[in-house]
Design an enzyme around this catalytic site. Sequence first.
Site, mmCIF file in Angstrom:
data_model
loop_
_atom_site.group_PDB
_atom_site.id
_atom_site.type_symbol
_atom_site.label_atom_id
_atom_site.label_comp_id
_atom_site.label_asym_id
_atom_site.label_seq_id
_atom_site.Cartn_x
_atom_site.Cartn_y
_atom_site.Cartn_z
ATOM 1 N N HIS A 228 -6.894 -5.742 2.304
ATOM 2 C CA HIS A 228 -6.796 -6.982 1.513
ATOM 3 C C HIS A 228 -5.517 -7.714 1.874
ATOM 4 O O HIS A 228 -4.464 -7.103 2.026
ATOM 5 C CB HIS A 228 -6.866 -6.713 0.008
ATOM 6 C CG HIS A 228 -5.934 -5.640 -0.474
ATOM 7 N ND1 HIS A 228 -6.167 -4.299 -0.276
ATOM 8 C CD2 HIS A 228 -4.756 -5.724 -1.130
ATOM 9 C CE1 HIS A 228 -5.190 -3.597 -0.802
ATOM 10 N NE2 HIS A 228 -4.298 -4.441 -1.325
ATOM 11 N N HIS B 199 -2.836 -10.358 0.615
ATOM 12 C CA HIS B 199 -2.302 -11.028 -0.569
ATOM 13 C C HIS B 199 -1.842 -12.437 -0.179
ATOM 14 O O HIS B 199 -1.107 -12.604 0.807
ATOM 15 C CB HIS B 199 -1.060 -10.298 -1.097
ATOM 16 C CG HIS B 199 -1.294 -8.928 -1.630
ATOM 17 N ND1 HIS B 199 -1.393 -8.652 -2.975
ATOM 18 C CD2 HIS B 199 -1.420 -7.720 -0.998
ATOM 19 C CE1 HIS B 199 -1.566 -7.351 -3.159
ATOM 20 N NE2 HIS B 199 -1.589 -6.755 -1.971
HETATM 21 P P1 AMP Z 1 -2.026 -3.042 -2.842
HETATM 22 O O1 AMP Z 1 -0.828 -2.403 -3.481
HETATM 23 O O2 AMP Z 1 -1.668 -3.930 -1.688
HETATM 24 O O3 AMP Z 1 -3.098 -2.029 -2.493
HETATM 25 O O4 AMP Z 1 -2.588 -4.032 -3.920
HETATM 26 C C1 AMP Z 1 -3.721 -3.803 -4.677
HETATM 27 C C2 AMP Z 1 -3.867 -5.015 -5.557
HETATM 28 O O5 AMP Z 1 -5.157 -5.005 -6.113
HETATM 29 C C3 AMP Z 1 -2.868 -5.087 -6.710
HETATM 30 O O6 AMP Z 1 -2.135 -6.300 -6.615
HETATM 31 C C4 AMP Z 1 -3.754 -5.051 -7.954
HETATM 32 O O7 AMP Z 1 -3.263 -5.882 -8.974
HETATM 33 C C5 AMP Z 1 -5.077 -5.548 -7.406
HETATM 34 N N1 AMP Z 1 -6.250 -5.092 -8.121
HETATM 35 C C6 AMP Z 1 -6.578 -3.821 -8.454
HETATM 36 N N2 AMP Z 1 -7.775 -3.795 -9.075
HETATM 37 C C7 AMP Z 1 -8.225 -5.075 -9.131
HETATM 38 C C8 AMP Z 1 -9.391 -5.698 -9.639
HETATM 39 N N3 AMP Z 1 -10.360 -4.996 -10.240
HETATM 40 N N4 AMP Z 1 -9.519 -7.049 -9.516
HETATM 41 C C9 AMP Z 1 -8.542 -7.756 -8.922
HETATM 42 N N5 AMP Z 1 -7.421 -7.224 -8.408
HETATM 43 C C10 AMP Z 1 -7.251 -5.907 -8.517
#
Ligand code: AMP
Length: 140
Positions: free
Chosen positions: A100, A102
């Site tokens: 993903h 950001h």
């Molecule tokens: P990372 O630390 O780069 O893996 O970021 C994961 C991101 O996913 C975090 O910013 C979370 O807030 C986001 N996240 C986790 N679950 C969900 C969800 N169900 N919908 C939207 N964002 C999510």
Amino acid sequence: MSDDCIFCSIVDGDIPSYTVYEDDEVMAFLDANPLARGHTLVIPKAHHERVNDLPADRSTALFDAVHDLTGRVEAAADAAATTIAVNNGTAAGQEVPHVHVHIVPRSEADGGRPIHALIEDRPDVDDDELDDVAAAIRGD
Ligand code: AMP
Ligand code: ZN
């Protein structure tokens, strides 16, 4: 598709999301715990853990979507800038093991810091080491 992946469940519609973009290959939705208003995540629909696991065509589709969405996120959040970042692997802080990107709206006044603030204890490298690592990345 991975059975216990949150982002695969979002792609499948089993977990709701605030979707802002979708095509055959890519989906984008608001981060559930945003660092800023409009914080958006852009994902390939197919399950791959890291950027370097993506086939080239999916990588192209992903980053084309990032390119298209960045200006729209900035406009919607009335942001002067964005930080675009990938936590690529658990050692880099990746918590959801599905690639993903950001897109985080930024402003001068948000108190945030640049990518260079990620690591305080930086290596002191000389020219030989720069030569060596450049050659290793090139595959010489
Ligand atoms: P990372 O630390 O780069 O893996 O970021 C994961 C991101 O996913 C975090 O910013 C979370 O807030 C986001 N996240 C986790 N679950 C969900 C969800 N169900 N919908 C939207 N964002 C999510
Ligand atoms: Zn997944």
